[in-house]
Scaffold this motif. Structure first.
Motif, PDB file in Angstrom:
ATOM      1  N   PRO A 185       1.878   2.815   9.926  1.00  0.00           N
ATOM      2  CA  PRO A 185       2.273   3.689   8.816  1.00  0.00           C
ATOM      3  C   PRO A 185       3.287   4.776   9.196  1.00  0.00           C
ATOM      4  O   PRO A 185       3.968   5.303   8.329  1.00  0.00           O
ATOM      5  CB  PRO A 185       0.955   4.320   8.373  1.00  0.00           C
ATOM      6  CG  PRO A 185      -0.083   3.352   8.809  1.00  0.00           C
ATOM      7  CD  PRO A 185       0.425   2.746  10.077  1.00  0.00           C
ATOM      8  N   ALA A 186       3.414   5.067  10.467  1.00  0.00           N
ATOM      9  CA  ALA A 186       4.407   6.061  10.889  1.00  0.00           C
ATOM     10  C   ALA A 186       5.823   5.613  10.530  1.00  0.00           C
ATOM     11  O   ALA A 186       6.730   6.443  10.405  1.00  0.00           O
ATOM     12  CB  ALA A 186       4.298   6.306  12.392  1.00  0.00           C
ATOM     13  N   TYR A 187       6.020   4.307  10.346  1.00  0.00           N
ATOM     14  CA  TYR A 187       7.329   3.754  10.020  1.00  0.00           C
ATOM     15  C   TYR A 187       7.492   3.453   8.534  1.00  0.00           C
ATOM     16  O   TYR A 187       8.474   2.830   8.140  1.00  0.00           O
ATOM     17  CB  TYR A 187       7.571   2.467  10.819  1.00  0.00           C
ATOM     18  CG  TYR A 187       7.645   2.697  12.304  1.00  0.00           C
ATOM     19  CD1 TYR A 187       8.832   3.086  12.920  1.00  0.00           C
ATOM     20  CD2 TYR A 187       6.520   2.516  13.104  1.00  0.00           C
ATOM     21  CE1 TYR A 187       8.896   3.304  14.296  1.00  0.00           C
ATOM     22  CE2 TYR A 187       6.573   2.733  14.483  1.00  0.00           C
ATOM     23  CZ  TYR A 187       7.761   3.126  15.063  1.00  0.00           C
ATOM     24  OH  TYR A 187       7.820   3.338  16.408  1.00  0.00           O
ATOM     25  N   ALA A 188       6.568   3.872   7.706  1.00  0.00           N
ATOM     26  CA  ALA A 188       6.581   3.512   6.286  1.00  0.00           C
ATOM     27  C   ALA A 188       7.883   3.874   5.585  1.00  0.00           C
ATOM     28  O   ALA A 188       8.338   3.140   4.708  1.00  0.00           O
ATOM     29  CB  ALA A 188       5.398   4.165   5.566  1.00  0.00           C
ATOM     30  N   LYS A 242       0.823  -1.207   0.000  1.00  0.00           N
ATOM     31  CA  LYS A 242       0.000   0.000   0.000  1.00  0.00           C
ATOM     32  C   LYS A 242       0.856   1.256   0.000  1.00  0.00           C
ATOM     33  O   LYS A 242       0.551   2.221  -0.687  1.00  0.00           O
ATOM     34  CB  LYS A 242      -0.947  -0.003   1.189  1.00  0.00           C
ATOM     35  CG  LYS A 242      -2.052  -1.021   1.036  1.00  0.00           C
ATOM     36  CD  LYS A 242      -2.944  -1.078   2.249  1.00  0.00           C
ATOM     37  CE  LYS A 242      -3.986  -2.162   2.045  1.00  0.00           C
ATOM     38  NZ  LYS A 242      -4.969  -2.204   3.081  1.00  0.00           N
ATOM     39  N   ALA A 243       1.927   1.248   0.770  1.00  0.00           N
ATOM     40  CA  ALA A 243       2.788   2.429   0.865  1.00  0.00           C
ATOM     41  C   ALA A 243       3.578   2.650  -0.422  1.00  0.00           C
ATOM     42  O   ALA A 243       3.721   3.781  -0.881  1.00  0.00           O
ATOM     43  CB  ALA A 243       3.746   2.289   2.040  1.00  0.00           C
ATOM     44  N   GLY A 244       4.076   1.566  -1.013  1.00  0.00           N
ATOM     45  CA  GLY A 244       4.913   1.693  -2.198  1.00  0.00           C
ATOM     46  C   GLY A 244       4.160   1.698  -3.502  1.00  0.00           C
ATOM     47  O   GLY A 244       4.581   2.332  -4.466  1.00  0.00           O
ATOM     48  N   ASP A 261       1.062   2.865  -4.230  1.00  0.00           N
ATOM     49  CA  ASP A 261       0.227   4.028  -4.511  1.00  0.00           C
ATOM     50  C   ASP A 261       0.513   5.092  -3.451  1.00  0.00           C
ATOM     51  O   ASP A 261      -0.302   5.350  -2.571  1.00  0.00           O
ATOM     52  CB  ASP A 261      -1.247   3.627  -4.497  1.00  0.00           C
ATOM     53  CG  ASP A 261      -2.142   4.663  -5.130  1.00  0.00           C
ATOM     54  OD1 ASP A 261      -1.691   5.798  -5.376  1.00  0.00           O
ATOM     55  OD2 ASP A 261      -3.317   4.338  -5.382  1.00  0.00           O
ATOM     56  N   PRO A 262       1.709   5.707  -3.506  1.00  0.00           N
ATOM     57  CA  PRO A 262       2.114   6.607  -2.432  1.00  0.00           C
ATOM     58  C   PRO A 262       1.180   7.797  -2.218  1.00  0.00           C
ATOM     59  O   PRO A 262       0.994   8.242  -1.087  1.00  0.00           O
ATOM     60  CB  PRO A 262       3.512   7.065  -2.838  1.00  0.00           C
ATOM     61  CG  PRO A 262       3.698   6.662  -4.247  1.00  0.00           C
ATOM     62  CD  PRO A 262       2.714   5.576  -4.549  1.00  0.00           C
ATOM     63  N   GLU A 263       0.558   8.302  -3.304  1.00  0.00           N
ATOM     64  CA  GLU A 263      -0.365   9.430  -3.142  1.00  0.00           C
ATOM     65  C   GLU A 263      -1.573   9.023  -2.308  1.00  0.00           C
ATOM     66  O   GLU A 263      -1.976   9.728  -1.394  1.00  0.00           O
ATOM     67  CB  GLU A 263      -0.840   9.953  -4.510  1.00  0.00           C
ATOM     68  CG  GLU A 263       0.256  10.518  -5.382  1.00  0.00           C
ATOM     69  CD  GLU A 263       0.973   9.445  -6.199  1.00  0.00           C
ATOM     70  OE1 GLU A 263       0.532   8.273  -6.225  1.00  0.00           O
ATOM     71  OE2 GLU A 263       2.008   9.789  -6.798  1.00  0.00           O
ATOM     72  N   LEU A 264      -2.133   7.874  -2.636  1.00  0.00           N
ATOM     73  CA  LEU A 264      -3.302   7.423  -1.887  1.00  0.00           C
ATOM     74  C   LEU A 264      -2.914   7.016  -0.470  1.00  0.00           C
ATOM     75  O   LEU A 264      -3.650   7.263   0.476  1.00  0.00           O
ATOM     76  CB  LEU A 264      -3.989   6.265  -2.612  1.00  0.00           C
ATOM     77  CG  LEU A 264      -5.403   5.937  -2.151  1.00  0.00           C
ATOM     78  CD1 LEU A 264      -6.316   7.150  -2.230  1.00  0.00           C
ATOM     79  CD2 LEU A 264      -5.986   4.809  -2.969  1.00  0.00           C
TER      80      LEU A 264
END
Length: 193
Positions: A165-168, A97-99, A101-104
């Motif tokens: 997600p704080a560690y993404a 999810k983080a990689g 679609d970074p905008e979403l």
């Protein structure tokens, strides 16, 4: 040919596209309605407010991993393997999810901050799945006797670096896999009978 019926699923898909395009600060219900070719009143018939729509989008995003993880929690086999597979699947899903679609992903981080009750429900679901794995391990004598929900919360907290997600920003670092395996090993050793 008649137009596709307006459903909550279609609205949520359109909302994701609008959020991706404009971001959470600028996206409006009117933008979502325009993307669907309907009036904003039609969107409000499904979601009573902009906040309700944003909460539903956040919930949908968080729920996407629940089914896969639930299947792993309830699979046959030793609890250690299921626990490792479950943690690895959660980490992989978050990294995708983080990689992917970074905008979403960035948009969802804003929405997650706004919808703490949705996040709390997600965490409760994740801990319940972990508790099922741990309970099975205790019943089979693979894990030492522990209160499953308390132990599950401890596993969730111990693995936080790999799903919060704080560690993404750390998830693509070269040593992250080694760190993940070290935490999994420590957690499993702590649970073993």
């Amino acid at each position: 040919m008649s137009p596709e019926p307006l459903t909550q699923a279609r609205i949520l898909e359109a909302t994701e596209d609008v959020l991706r395009r404009y971001g959470p600060a600028k996206a409006t219900v009117v933008d979502v309605a325009r993307a669907l070719g309907v009036s904003h009143g039609s969107v409000y018939r499904h979601f009573g407010s902009k906040a309700a729509l944003r909460e539903a989008v956040t919930g949908r995003w968080l729920d996407q991993s629940h089914a896969e993880l639930s299947a792993l929690a309830d699979a046959e086999g030793p609890a250690e393997g299921r626990l490792r597979d479950w943690l690895a699947a959660l980490f992989a899903a978050k990294r995708r999810k983080a990689g992917g679609d970074p905008e979403l992903f960035a948009t969802y981080m804003v929405l997650v901050g706004e919808n703490s009750s949705t996040v709390e429900r997600h965490i409760a679901t994740m801990i319940e799945q972990l508790a099922r794995i741990i309970e099975g391990g205790v019943e089979e004598g693979e894990f030492r006797p522990v209160e499953p929900t308390t132990a599950a919360r401890a596993v969730w907290d111990a693995s936080n670096r790999f799903h919060d997600p704080a560690y993404a920003a750390e998830w693509s670092q070269p040593e992250i896999e080694t760190a993940f395996e070290a935490v999994c090993d420590l957690v499993v050793r702590g649970l073993h009978a």
